[in-house]
Design an enzyme around this catalytic site. Structure first.
Site, PDB file in Angstrom:
ATOM      1  N   ASP A 164      -9.389  -2.449   8.176  1.00  0.00           N
ATOM      2  CA  ASP A 164     -10.231  -1.243   8.698  1.00  0.00           C
ATOM      3  C   ASP A 164     -10.524  -2.277  10.296  1.00  0.00           C
ATOM      4  O   ASP A 164     -11.223  -2.771  10.017  1.00  0.00           O
ATOM      5  CB  ASP A 164     -11.034  -0.533   8.251  1.00  0.00           C
ATOM      6  CG  ASP A 164     -11.034   1.020   6.846  1.00  0.00           C
ATOM      7  OD1 ASP A 164     -10.078   0.639   7.328  1.00  0.00           O
ATOM      8  OD2 ASP A 164     -11.556   1.536   6.206  1.00  0.00           O
ATOM      9  N   ARG A 174      -6.127   1.266  -4.114  1.00  0.00           N
ATOM     10  CA  ARG A 174      -5.320   0.761  -2.931  1.00  0.00           C
ATOM     11  C   ARG A 174      -4.905  -0.581  -3.044  1.00  0.00           C
ATOM     12  O   ARG A 174      -6.498  -1.031  -3.487  1.00  0.00           O
ATOM     13  CB  ARG A 174      -5.570   1.267  -1.474  1.00  0.00           C
ATOM     14  CG  ARG A 174      -7.054   0.919  -0.923  1.00  0.00           C
ATOM     15  CD  ARG A 174      -8.018   1.364  -1.252  1.00  0.00           C
ATOM     16  NE  ARG A 174      -8.186   3.345  -0.570  1.00  0.00           N
ATOM     17  CZ  ARG A 174      -8.616   3.488   0.335  1.00  0.00           C
ATOM     18  NH1 ARG A 174      -8.822   2.646   0.721  1.00  0.00           N
ATOM     19  NH2 ARG A 174      -8.121   4.848   1.166  1.00  0.00           N
ATOM     20  N   ASP A 184      -6.894  -2.394   2.230  1.00  0.00           N
ATOM     21  CA  ASP A 184      -7.031  -1.151   2.551  1.00  0.00           C
ATOM     22  C   ASP A 184      -7.687  -2.090   3.909  1.00  0.00           C
ATOM     23  O   ASP A 184      -8.214  -2.772   3.958  1.00  0.00           O
ATOM     24  CB  ASP A 184      -8.244  -0.343   2.969  1.00  0.00           C
ATOM     25  CG  ASP A 184      -8.594   0.861   4.081  1.00  0.00           C
ATOM     26  OD1 ASP A 184      -8.153   1.041   4.820  1.00  0.00           O
ATOM     27  OD2 ASP A 184      -9.909   0.761   4.030  1.00  0.00           O
ATOM     28  N   ARG A 244       1.358  -1.312   0.136  1.00  0.00           N
ATOM     29  CA  ARG A 244      -0.353  -0.254   0.250  1.00  0.00           C
ATOM     30  C   ARG A 244       1.007   1.378  -0.541  1.00  0.00           C
ATOM     31  O   ARG A 244       1.595   1.974   0.658  1.00  0.00           O
ATOM     32  CB  ARG A 244      -0.622  -0.149   1.414  1.00  0.00           C
ATOM     33  CG  ARG A 244      -1.989   1.531   1.123  1.00  0.00           C
ATOM     34  CD  ARG A 244      -2.817   1.342   2.432  1.00  0.00           C
ATOM     35  NE  ARG A 244      -3.705   2.406   1.883  1.00  0.00           N
ATOM     36  CZ  ARG A 244      -4.541   2.773   2.867  1.00  0.00           C
ATOM     37  NH1 ARG A 244      -5.323   2.244   3.118  1.00  0.00           N
ATOM     38  NH2 ARG A 244      -5.725   4.027   2.741  1.00  0.00           N
TER      39      ARG A 244
HETATM   40  C1  X6L Z   1     -19.561  11.976   1.261  1.00  0.00           C
HETATM   41  C2  X6L Z   1     -18.235  11.897   1.113  1.00  0.00           C
HETATM   42  C3  X6L Z   1     -20.000  10.897   1.303  1.00  0.00           C
HETATM   43  C4  X6L Z   1     -17.703  11.261   1.634  1.00  0.00           C
HETATM   44  C5  X6L Z   1     -18.778   9.395   1.036  1.00  0.00           C
HETATM   45  C6  X6L Z   1     -17.164   7.198   2.071  1.00  0.00           C
HETATM   46  C7  X6L Z   1     -15.168   9.079   1.956  1.00  0.00           C
HETATM   47  C8  X6L Z   1     -16.726   6.845   2.111  1.00  0.00           C
HETATM   48  C9  X6L Z   1     -14.791   7.874   1.908  1.00  0.00           C
HETATM   49  C10 X6L Z   1     -18.006   9.787   1.505  1.00  0.00           C
HETATM   50  C11 X6L Z   1     -17.107   8.747   1.394  1.00  0.00           C
HETATM   51  C12 X6L Z   1     -15.268   6.685   2.097  1.00  0.00           C
HETATM   52  C13 X6L Z   1     -13.795   1.724  -0.405  1.00  0.00           C
HETATM   53  C14 X6L Z   1     -14.469   2.782  -0.814  1.00  0.00           C
HETATM   54  C15 X6L Z   1     -12.823   3.635  -0.206  1.00  0.00           C
HETATM   55  C16 X6L Z   1     -14.141   0.582  -0.289  1.00  0.00           C
HETATM   56  C17 X6L Z   1     -16.343   0.925  -1.599  1.00  0.00           C
HETATM   57  C18 X6L Z   1     -14.300   5.382   2.242  1.00  0.00           C
HETATM   58  C19 X6L Z   1     -12.776   6.087   2.200  1.00  0.00           C
HETATM   59  N1  X6L Z   1     -12.477   2.632  -0.012  1.00  0.00           N
HETATM   60  N2  X6L Z   1     -15.760   1.936  -1.860  1.00  0.00           N
HETATM   61  N3  X6L Z   1     -13.756   3.474  -1.305  1.00  0.00           N
HETATM   62  N4  X6L Z   1     -15.168   0.263  -0.746  1.00  0.00           N
HETATM   63  N5  X6L Z   1     -16.834   0.067  -2.731  1.00  0.00           N
HETATM   64  O1  X6L Z   1     -13.069  -0.117   0.295  1.00  0.00           O
HETATM   65  O2  X6L Z   1     -15.011   4.324   2.030  1.00  0.00           O
HETATM   66  S1  X6L Z   1     -12.477   4.856   0.395  1.00  0.00           S
HETATM   67 MG    MG Z   2     -11.748   1.793   4.975  1.00  0.00          MG
HETATM   68 MG    MG Z   3      -8.091   2.590   6.234  1.00  0.00          MG
END
Ligand code: X6L
Ligand code: MG
Ligand code: MG
Length: 160
Positions: A97, A92, A95, A83
């Site tokens: 969590d 990435r 990840d 990563r």
């Molecule tokens: C508004 C602003 C609404 C930000 C949502 C949601 C930001 C999720 C970051 C958000 C917002 C994240 C994954 C992903 C990411 C994953 C899928 C995050 C961090 N990680 N999408 N997006 N799977 N499907 O593991 O979760 S980036």
């Molecule tokens: Mg995450």
């Molecule tokens: Mg994380």
């Protein structure tokens, strides 16, 4: 008595499935013993939507590690599997969590448990509820109650 924790894993770069399975092996060898793992799910990216689709899964682990040491293990497995931190919420290789750790609620600058966004992410809720249908937050709210709010997010179970 060991603690029970739930971890969320995701990958959207490289050989996603091979990386996730390698991460599970490394977590287990590092002291987060895998008790149960969900199916793999192919999921539409959320947060930053112009990036490749993810594979996500959730595992239940049994561990004698403290939450801080479990976080350190997750981060070292992320690094070992290549990563590289570039832009926030960007693609990435893996990840990892921490979602839940027993019925603990903790907030430090580096770690918040339960994961503060877990109830808003269908890619977390669906695999978690697959392996723990009765799971709840430390305050007692059941996680299945949050599914209706995220019905618009695309999450599809895929064959292993
Ligand atoms: C508004 C602003 C609404 C930000 C949502 C949601 C930001 C999720 C970051 C958000 C917002 C994240 C994954 C992903 C990411 C994953 C899928 C995050 C961090 N990680 N999408 N997006 N799977 N499907 O593991 O979760 S980036
Ligand atoms: Mg995450
Ligand atoms: Mg994380």
């Amino acid at each position: 008595m060991s603690a029970k924790a739930f971890l969320s894993l995701g990958s959207n770069l490289g050989d996603r499935k091979a990386t996730l399975l390698a991460a599970l092996d490394a977590l287990d060898r590092g002291g987060a013993r895998i008790i149960r793992r969900s199916s793999l799910y192919e999921t539409a990216p959320v947060g930053k939507i112009d990036q490749p689709r993810f594979l996500n899964l959730v595992v239940e682990v049994a561990t004698d590690l403290t939450p801080a040491d479990l976080l350190a293990l997750c981060q070292s497995v992320e690094r070992d599997l290549g990563r590289v931190r570039k832009e926030r919420w960007g693609p990435r290789t893996v990840d990892i969590d921490i979602l839940l750790y027993d019925r603990l609620a903790i907030q430090t600058p580096s770690l918040t448990i339960p994961h503060p966004e877990m109830t808003r992410r269908r890619f977390v809720l669906v695999p978690l509820l697959e392996i723990a249908p009765d799971a709840s937050l430390p305050d007692g709210r059941r996680l299945n109650a949050f599914l209706a709010d995220v019905a618009d997010q695309d999450v599809r179970r895929v064959e292993d």
